[in-house]
Design a protein around this motif. Sequence first.
Motif, mmCIF file in Angstrom:
data_model
loop_
_atom_site.group_PDB
_atom_site.id
_atom_site.type_symbol
_atom_site.label_atom_id
_atom_site.label_comp_id
_atom_site.label_asym_id
_atom_site.label_seq_id
_atom_site.Cartn_x
_atom_site.Cartn_y
_atom_site.Cartn_z
ATOM 1 N N LEU A 103 0.730 -1.305 -0.018
ATOM 2 C CA LEU A 103 -0.076 -0.090 -0.075
ATOM 3 C C LEU A 103 0.981 1.445 0.015
ATOM 4 O O LEU A 103 0.306 2.671 -0.170
ATOM 5 N N GLY A 104 2.156 1.231 0.239
ATOM 6 C CA GLY A 104 3.067 2.380 0.535
ATOM 7 C C GLY A 104 4.060 2.423 -0.249
ATOM 8 O O GLY A 104 4.109 3.149 -1.442
ATOM 9 N N ILE A 105 5.071 1.396 -0.212
ATOM 10 C CA ILE A 105 6.360 1.525 -1.079
ATOM 11 C C ILE A 105 6.293 1.368 -2.391
ATOM 12 O O ILE A 105 6.835 2.148 -3.050
ATOM 13 N N VAL A 106 5.533 0.195 -2.834
ATOM 14 C CA VAL A 106 5.696 -0.013 -4.103
ATOM 15 C C VAL A 106 4.853 0.981 -5.149
ATOM 16 O O VAL A 106 5.386 1.191 -6.096
ATOM 17 N N PRO A 107 3.638 1.328 -4.607
ATOM 18 C CA PRO A 107 3.070 2.335 -5.452
ATOM 19 C C PRO A 107 3.835 3.827 -5.560
ATOM 20 O O PRO A 107 3.898 4.416 -6.507
ATOM 21 N N ALA A 108 4.444 4.078 -4.356
ATOM 22 C CA ALA A 108 5.192 5.360 -4.232
ATOM 23 C C ALA A 108 6.545 5.201 -5.057
ATOM 24 O O ALA A 108 6.789 6.381 -5.918
ATOM 25 N N THR A 109 7.206 3.896 -5.171
ATOM 26 C CA THR A 109 8.250 3.880 -6.231
ATOM 27 C C THR A 109 7.665 4.133 -7.644
ATOM 28 O O THR A 109 8.432 4.538 -8.367
ATOM 29 N N LEU A 110 6.579 3.537 -7.902
ATOM 30 C CA LEU A 110 6.184 3.230 -9.451
ATOM 31 C C LEU A 110 5.943 4.835 -9.828
ATOM 32 O O LEU A 110 6.042 5.127 -10.774
ATOM 33 N N SER A 111 5.315 5.488 -8.796
ATOM 34 C CA SER A 111 4.943 7.152 -8.999
ATOM 35 C C SER A 111 6.176 7.790 -9.170
ATOM 36 O O SER A 111 5.948 8.625 -10.135
ATOM 37 N N PHE A 112 7.217 7.514 -8.408
ATOM 38 C CA PHE A 112 8.352 8.194 -8.741
ATOM 39 C C PHE A 112 8.995 8.052 -9.746
ATOM 40 O O PHE A 112 9.452 9.130 -10.745
ATOM 41 N N LEU A 113 9.050 6.811 -10.385
ATOM 42 C CA LEU A 113 9.713 6.397 -11.713
ATOM 43 C C LEU A 113 8.767 6.850 -12.635
ATOM 44 O O LEU A 113 9.368 7.339 -13.766
ATOM 45 N N LEU A 114 7.434 6.962 -12.382
ATOM 46 C CA LEU A 114 6.472 7.395 -13.719
ATOM 47 C C LEU A 114 6.884 8.959 -13.856
ATOM 48 O O LEU A 114 6.782 9.379 -15.019
ATOM 49 N N GLY A 115 6.900 9.676 -12.630
ATOM 50 C CA GLY A 115 7.156 11.116 -12.530
ATOM 51 C C GLY A 115 8.336 11.455 -13.506
ATOM 52 O O GLY A 115 8.444 12.471 -14.259
ATOM 53 N N MET A 116 9.433 10.717 -13.034
ATOM 54 C CA MET A 116 10.706 10.832 -13.728
ATOM 55 C C MET A 116 10.659 10.682 -15.418
ATOM 56 O O MET A 116 11.255 11.619 -16.149
ATOM 57 N N GLY A 117 9.699 9.447 -15.873
ATOM 58 C CA GLY A 117 9.681 9.343 -17.284
ATOM 59 C C GLY A 117 8.873 10.479 -17.754
ATOM 60 O O GLY A 117 9.167 10.858 -18.829
ATOM 61 N N LEU A 118 8.008 10.869 -17.378
ATOM 62 C CA LEU A 118 7.038 11.944 -17.875
ATOM 63 C C LEU A 118 7.881 13.368 -17.891
ATOM 64 O O LEU A 118 7.599 14.022 -18.827
#
Length: 211
Positions: A103-118
């Motif tokens: 509920l925390g670390i995995v979606p937060a990490t994916l959100s961070f990586l997606l943000g860097m890609g965008l």
Amino acid sequence: MEFFTTAFALTALLLALAFRPWRLLGHTGLVSPLLAALVITPWLWALPWLHHMPIQLQLSGACMITLALGWPLAVPVLCAVALIVGWVAPVTWQQQVDMAVWLGIVPATLSFLLGMGLRRWLPHNLFVYILGRAFLGTVLCMFVTGALSQWTGHALAAAVAPDLAIVARWLIAWGDGFLTGMFAAIAVAFRPQWLATWSDDLYIRPPDIER
């Protein structure tokens, strides 16, 4: 699997702390969203244990917290949220670790990586940030996280068919997306200092003046 989950949580926490994220609190307005995350999010995570539901899904808020605090500060905050859940709901230590990860670390990490890609591949503007990163990005990150958790054996509580479970995860991902997109839009308009990932200079540029 329990050992892997615990090791993953500890590794992510140590990596986040290595950036010394507490330094952000002395120079920005992140104290308010941090306190809000610690007060509100535990109740969202604890809801299935406080109210019996046939499909025990809960909103995460991890992507919203990551937008507000940045990944290095969001990870320890999300781990603290999982600990607080143990005070307000009858959950075991392993359930707290699972919540911290899925509920925390995995979606937060994916959100961070997606943000860097965008930021790398799309134009820097307000609509990409709110609609792409905050809204649709959250939906994607939460659904992928839910699918991964189900694939690795972290199934829903109660006997729910896998096909129904994946549909439920898709629907709850939209709930997280709507909340995150709405928070991001309000914060950009009225409290941009509450978003560590937002920059007026980056996303709001004055039009070029032809000479």
